[in-house]
Motif scaffolding. Structure first.
Motif, short mmCIF file in Angstrom:
data_model
loop_
_atom_site.label_atom_id
_atom_site.label_comp_id
_atom_site.label_asym_id
_atom_site.label_seq_id
_atom_site.Cartn_x
_atom_site.Cartn_y
_atom_site.Cartn_z
N LEU A 1 18.28 7.45 -61.93
CA LEU A 1 18.91 8.26 -62.97
C LEU A 1 17.93 9.12 -63.76
CD1 LEU A 1 21.70 5.88 -64.29
CD2 LEU A 1 22.04 8.24 -63.56
N PRO A 2 16.76 8.60 -64.18
CA PRO A 2 15.85 9.49 -64.92
C PRO A 2 15.46 10.73 -64.12
CG PRO A 2 15.21 7.21 -65.26
CD PRO A 2 16.26 7.21 -64.17
N GLY A 3 15.16 10.56 -62.84
CA GLY A 3 14.78 11.71 -62.02
C GLY A 3 15.93 12.66 -61.79
N TYR A 4 17.09 12.12 -61.48
CA TYR A 4 18.30 12.92 -61.24
C TYR A 4 18.69 13.70 -62.49
CZ TYR A 4 23.31 13.63 -60.08
OH TYR A 4 24.56 14.16 -59.85
N ASN A 5 18.70 13.00 -63.63
CA ASN A 5 19.07 13.65 -64.89
C ASN A 5 18.07 14.73 -65.28
OD1 ASN A 5 21.22 11.92 -65.04
ND2 ASN A 5 20.30 10.55 -66.55
N CYS A 6 16.78 14.46 -65.07
CA CYS A 6 15.76 15.44 -65.42
C CYS A 6 15.93 16.72 -64.62
CB CYS A 6 14.37 14.85 -65.17
SG CYS A 6 13.01 15.98 -65.52
N ALA A 7 16.19 16.59 -63.33
CA ALA A 7 16.36 17.78 -62.49
C ALA A 7 17.51 18.64 -62.99
CB ALA A 7 16.61 17.36 -61.05
N HIS A 8 18.58 18.01 -63.43
CA HIS A 8 19.71 18.79 -63.95
C HIS A 8 19.36 19.46 -65.28
CE1 HIS A 8 22.05 16.61 -60.87
NE2 HIS A 8 22.78 17.71 -60.90
N GLU A 9 18.53 18.80 -66.08
CA GLU A 9 18.09 19.42 -67.33
C GLU A 9 17.20 20.64 -67.05
OE1 GLU A 9 15.86 17.56 -71.11
OE2 GLU A 9 17.75 16.57 -70.59
N VAL A 10 16.33 20.51 -66.05
CA VAL A 10 15.47 21.64 -65.66
C VAL A 10 16.34 22.80 -65.16
CG1 VAL A 10 13.74 22.42 -63.99
CG2 VAL A 10 13.46 20.22 -65.16
N MET A 11 17.31 22.49 -64.32
CA MET A 11 18.16 23.55 -63.78
C MET A 11 18.98 24.23 -64.87
SD MET A 11 19.46 22.25 -60.06
CE MET A 11 20.34 20.83 -60.69
N ALA A 12 19.47 23.44 -65.83
CA ALA A 12 20.24 24.02 -66.93
C ALA A 12 19.38 24.97 -67.75
CB ALA A 12 20.81 22.92 -67.81
N ALA A 13 18.12 24.58 -68.01
CA ALA A 13 17.21 25.44 -68.77
C ALA A 13 16.86 26.69 -67.98
CB ALA A 13 15.95 24.67 -69.13
N THR A 14 16.65 26.54 -66.68
CA THR A 14 16.32 27.69 -65.82
C THR A 14 17.47 28.67 -65.76
OG1 THR A 14 14.85 26.30 -64.50
CG2 THR A 14 15.57 28.37 -63.52
N THR A 15 18.69 28.13 -65.61
CA THR A 15 19.87 28.98 -65.53
C THR A 15 20.08 29.76 -66.82
OG1 THR A 15 20.92 27.48 -63.97
CG2 THR A 15 22.36 29.00 -65.13
N GLY B 1 8.43 24.03 -70.86
CA GLY B 1 8.15 24.02 -69.43
C GLY B 1 7.68 22.69 -68.90
N LEU B 2 7.47 21.68 -69.76
CA LEU B 2 7.04 20.35 -69.34
C LEU B 2 8.16 19.35 -69.59
CD1 LEU B 2 4.89 18.30 -68.37
CD2 LEU B 2 4.16 18.10 -70.76
N TYR B 3 8.47 18.57 -68.56
CA TYR B 3 9.55 17.59 -68.63
C TYR B 3 9.02 16.22 -68.19
CZ TYR B 3 12.49 21.78 -68.71
OH TYR B 3 13.06 22.99 -69.02
N LEU B 4 9.73 15.20 -68.62
CA LEU B 4 9.46 13.83 -68.17
C LEU B 4 10.62 13.35 -67.31
CD1 LEU B 4 8.19 12.20 -71.50
CD2 LEU B 4 6.79 13.07 -69.62
N CYS B 5 10.33 12.63 -66.22
CA CYS B 5 11.41 12.21 -65.34
C CYS B 5 11.36 10.74 -64.97
CB CYS B 5 11.40 13.03 -64.05
SG CYS B 5 10.09 12.58 -62.87
N GLY B 6 10.43 9.97 -65.55
CA GLY B 6 10.25 8.59 -65.11
C GLY B 6 11.00 7.58 -65.95
N ALA B 7 10.62 6.32 -65.78
CA ALA B 7 11.29 5.23 -66.49
C ALA B 7 11.05 5.28 -67.99
CB ALA B 7 10.81 3.88 -65.93
N ILE C 1 6.92 18.70 -64.09
CA ILE C 1 7.61 17.44 -64.42
C ILE C 1 6.62 16.30 -64.22
CG2 ILE C 1 9.48 15.88 -63.81
CD1 ILE C 1 11.06 18.24 -62.77
N SER C 2 6.50 15.45 -65.22
CA SER C 2 5.64 14.27 -65.11
C SER C 2 6.49 13.03 -64.90
CB SER C 2 4.78 14.09 -66.36
OG SER C 2 4.07 12.86 -66.30
N ASN C 3 6.15 12.27 -63.86
CA ASN C 3 6.80 10.99 -63.60
C ASN C 3 6.03 9.85 -64.25
OD1 ASN C 3 8.77 9.34 -62.45
ND2 ASN C 3 7.64 9.07 -60.55
N LEU C 4 4.99 10.17 -65.03
CA LEU C 4 4.22 9.15 -65.74
C LEU C 4 4.86 8.84 -67.09
CD1 LEU C 4 0.61 10.47 -65.03
CD2 LEU C 4 1.98 8.88 -63.67
#
Length: 544
Positions: A513-527, A496-502, A292-295
Motif C-alpha cells: 500500500l505505501p508504494g501503490y499509494n505513493c505512485a498515485h500521489e506522484v501521478m496526481a501531482a504530475t497531472t 519533487g521528493l516523495y516517500l513510499c516505504g513503511a 521517491i525514497s523507499n527509506l
C-alpha cells in the motif's frame, strides 16, 4: 536485473528496491513513466527478499509470510497471474505458552478454529474471543489500514470526531491504553485464560518498543487484529517472499523501466529547492523530474539530504520518530524436522502444525522482559516467533533438510555497542533454549545457523537503528502522524521528493500500500502541473 551505468533522464527515480519501491515503480511504469529503481544490494526485495544465507538454502531475513492484502492491491498486482504461487496454510500458527500450557492453534478453517478454542479453553474464552474481535472492528476502521489511495488524518482529529462519547472512549482505550487494558476486559480470568492472554499480549508488542502493560501498546493490538475480509488469512509464497519483489521488478523491466542493482545512492540532488535526481557512490549523477525514497524518514533526510537543511519545525518532525530494533533474528539449516514435546505430541499428527507460530510468556513476564531490556540487559526468558517454512515448501532446502527462522524479543538495542555483539550471541542461545522447551530435538538437528540483530538490519537495509517498522507502531507516529505534510500521505517538504516505504501510512508489513499509494500521489501531482498523459488505466486518487 539491468546493470547499465550510463547516465539517463527519467521521469522518476526510486531509491530502494524493497517491495514498496517496486510497487511504486510498477504503477508508474504501467502509466507511461520512465522509471529507474536503484538498489544498493545485489538482490531486490529489501526486508522481503529471499536469498541464500545458509548453503543450499533459500532464506528470508525479514518478512516471511503474506498477510492481508487489500482487495484493490490484490486485484491490481494480481501476482498469481504473473507466475507467483501462493501456498495456503491449513494451520496458520501454533502459539505456545510455558512447558505445560495448552496450545492455541489458529486453523485456516474458521469453524475448526472456533471448535479448537471452545474445546481447549471453554465457552467463556470462546465468547471472549468473539467479543474482542467485535471490539476491534470500530477502531480498526478508524485506523484504516487497508484503504488504498486515501491520505490519512491525525489520530486526535479522528478521536474527536467520534459520533458518541462511548465511541470516543473506545478509541481512547484502543489507541492510548495498554494492550492489557483491552485484554483484561475479554479474558479476565488469569488461570482459565492464561494462554490466550499471553498470546494476545505478545501480538500487541512485536512492532513496538513497549510492554503489554505500557500505555499505547493497545494500538499495535488493534493493528494486528485488523483484517480485510477473507484476505486476513496468512499464506506462504512458494520459493520465498522474494518472489513477490522479483515479479514486480520483471514487470517494470518488461515495460521499459530499469532496476539497477549494486547501485548505492549517497545523495539526493536538490536544485532550486526541488529534488532533481540522485548521486551514486561512484560519483555518477542521475536526473529525474521526481525522486521517491523507499527509506525511512531519518535515513532519507539525515543521510541522503544531509546537505539540504529543512525548516526547524520540519526537521524536528523527522527527528521525533522513534526507531528501535529490540530483536534478534535467526535462520537455521536443520538435518530433519523437529518434533513437539511429549506434552504437545498431538501436534505432530496435525497437518501443517509444525509450520510455525509463537512461543510466548505470560503478560507479567513479557512486561518484565521489556523493562529488563530498557535497563540494557538481556531478559531471562526470550519470547519468540518461529517458522519452519519447508513444512509447506520443501523447495527452500536441499532434499532431506529443513530451514527454520525465529525472531526473539527483547534485545537491549540501546546498550553500548561494544556489548551488543556478545549479548546477541547470548540472546541466540536463549532463543534456542526456548524453542527446545517445545521441540526438544531442535538443537541437535541444527547443521548451520546465522544470527542477525538490529545492527545488521541497519547495515544491510539502511534502516535507522535497524527498525524494520520504519517508525514503531506508537500512537504519536501512526495514521496522519506518520506523514510529513498534512493532507498527503507521501509528499515531503522538498518539492519533487516523495516517500513510499513503511515509514508512510499504513506502516509495516508486506501490504504494497505505501508504494501503490505513493505512485498515485506522484501521478496526481504530475497531472495537475502537466496535464494528463497517455497511460494504462489506473484507479483515481481519493480525496483525503
Amino acid at each position: 536485473m539491468t546493470q547499465r551505468t550510463e547516465a539517463a533522464d527519467f521521469d522518476t527515480i526510486i531509491v530502494g528496491a524493497g517491495h514498496n519501491g517496486l510497487a511504486a515503480g510498477l504503477v508508474l511504469a504501467r502509466n507511461g513513466q520512465r522509471v529507474l529503481v536503484l538498489e544498493k544490494n545485489h538482490y531486490v526485495g529489501g526486508m522481503g527478499a529471499t536469498r541464500e544465507i545458509l548453503k543450499g538454502c533459500l532464506n528470508e531475513v525479514g518478512a516471511s509470510c503474506l498477510f492481508p492484502l487489500s482487495s484493490e492491491i490484490k486485484d491490481y498486482f494480481d501476482f498469481e497471474a504473473h507466475g507467483v504461487e501462493l501456498i495456503p496454510l491449513p494451520v496458520m500458527a501454533v502459539n505456545l505458552t510455558g512447558a505445560s500450557g495448552r496450545p492455541v492453534i489458529f486453523f485456516k478453517n474458521p469453524l475448526r478454529l472456533a471448535c479448537s478454542i471452545l474445546r481447549s479453553f471453554g465457552p467463556g474464552a470462546m465468547l471472549g474471543f468473539i467479543r474482542l474481535m467485535k471490539f476491534c472492528e470500530y477502531p480498526a476502521r478508524v485506523l484504516d489500514r487497508f484503504t488504498a489511495r486515501k491520505a490519512p488524518r491525525r489520530l486526535e482529529d479522528l478521536i474527536a470526531e467520534a459520533e458518541s462519547p462511548q465511541q470516543r472512549e473506545q478509541l481512547e482505550l484502543a489507541f492510548k491504553g495498554s494492550a492489557m487494558d483491552i485484554i483484561d476486559r475479554f479474558f479476565p480470568n488469569k488461570e482459565k485464560h492464561t494462554e490466550l492472554r499471553a498470546n494476545m499480549a505478545f501480538a500487541a508488542v512485536q512492532a513496538t518498543y513497549k510492554g503489554p502493560y505500557t500505555p499505547g501498546s493497545g494500538l499495535c493490538l488493534i493493528y494486528t487484529m485488523a483484517q480485510e475480509g477473507s484476505e486476513g488469512l496468512m499464506q506462504r509464497v512458494k520459493g520465498g517472499m522474494g518472489k513477490l519483489s522479483e515479479c514486480l521488478a520483471a514487470q517494470i523491466e518488461g515495460l521499459g523501466g530499469e532496476v539497477r542493482l549494486k547501485q548505492q545512492v549517497t545523495r539526493i540532488l536538490v536544485e532550486d529547492g526541488r529534488a532533481a535526481g540522485v548521486e551514486l557512490k561512484s560519483g555518477e549523477q542521475l536526473r529525474a523530474a521526481n525522486v521517491i525514497s523507499n527509506l525511512d524518514k531519518q535515513a532519507t533526510f539525515n543521510r541522503l539530504l544531509s546537505d539540504h537543511a529543512l525548516a526547524t519545525e520540519e526537521q524536528a518532525r523527522v527527528d521525533a520518530f522513534t526507531h528501535r530494533g529490540a530483536f534478534v533474528h535467526m535462520v537455521f539449516k536443520l538435518k530433519g524436522l523437529p518434533n513437539y514435546s511429549r506434552h504437545l505430541s498431538k501436534l505432530n499428527r496435525i497437518e501443517g502444525a509444525r509450520f510455525g507460530g509463537a512461543m510466548v510468556l505470560e503478560p507479567e513476564a513479557l512486561q518484565q522482559a521489556y523493562e529488563t531490556c530498557l535497563q540494557g540487559e538481556l531478559p531471562d526468558e526470550v519470547p519468540l516467533t518461529f517458522q519452519i517454512p519447508t513444512v509447506m515448501d520443501p523447495s527452500l532446502a536441499p532434499h532431506g533438510y529443513h530451514i527454520a527462522s525465529a525472531y526473539g524479543f527483547y534485545f537491549p538495542c540501546e546498550a553500548d555497542k561494544a556489548r551488543r555483539n556478545k549479548m546477541r550471541d547470548q540472546m541466540a542461545e536463549k532463543l534456542i533454549d526456548h524453542i527446545c522447551i517445545h521441540m526438544p530435538d531442535f538443537r541437535r538437528l541444527i547443521v548451520d545457523q546465522a544470527v542477525f540483530s538490529s545492527d545488521h538490519f541497519a547495515v544491510m537495509q539502511g534502516v535507522t537503528n535497524g527498525d524494520w517498522t520504519h517508525g514503531l507502531l506508537h500512537p504519536d507516529q501512526m495514521i496522519g502522524e506518520r506523514c510529513l505534510v498534512d493532507g498527503t500521505g507521501h509528499t515531503t517538504p522538498v518539492p519533487g521528493l516523495y516517500l513510499c516505504g513503511a515509514s508512510c501510512h499504513p506502516g509495516p508489513g508486506v501490504t504494497f500500500l505505501p508504494g501503490y499509494n505513493c505512485a498515485h500521489e506522484v501521478m496526481a501531482a504530475t497531472t495537475s502541473t502537466q496535464g494528463p498523459t497517455s497511460a494504462a488505466p489506473a484507479p483515481a486518487a481519493r480525496a483525503a
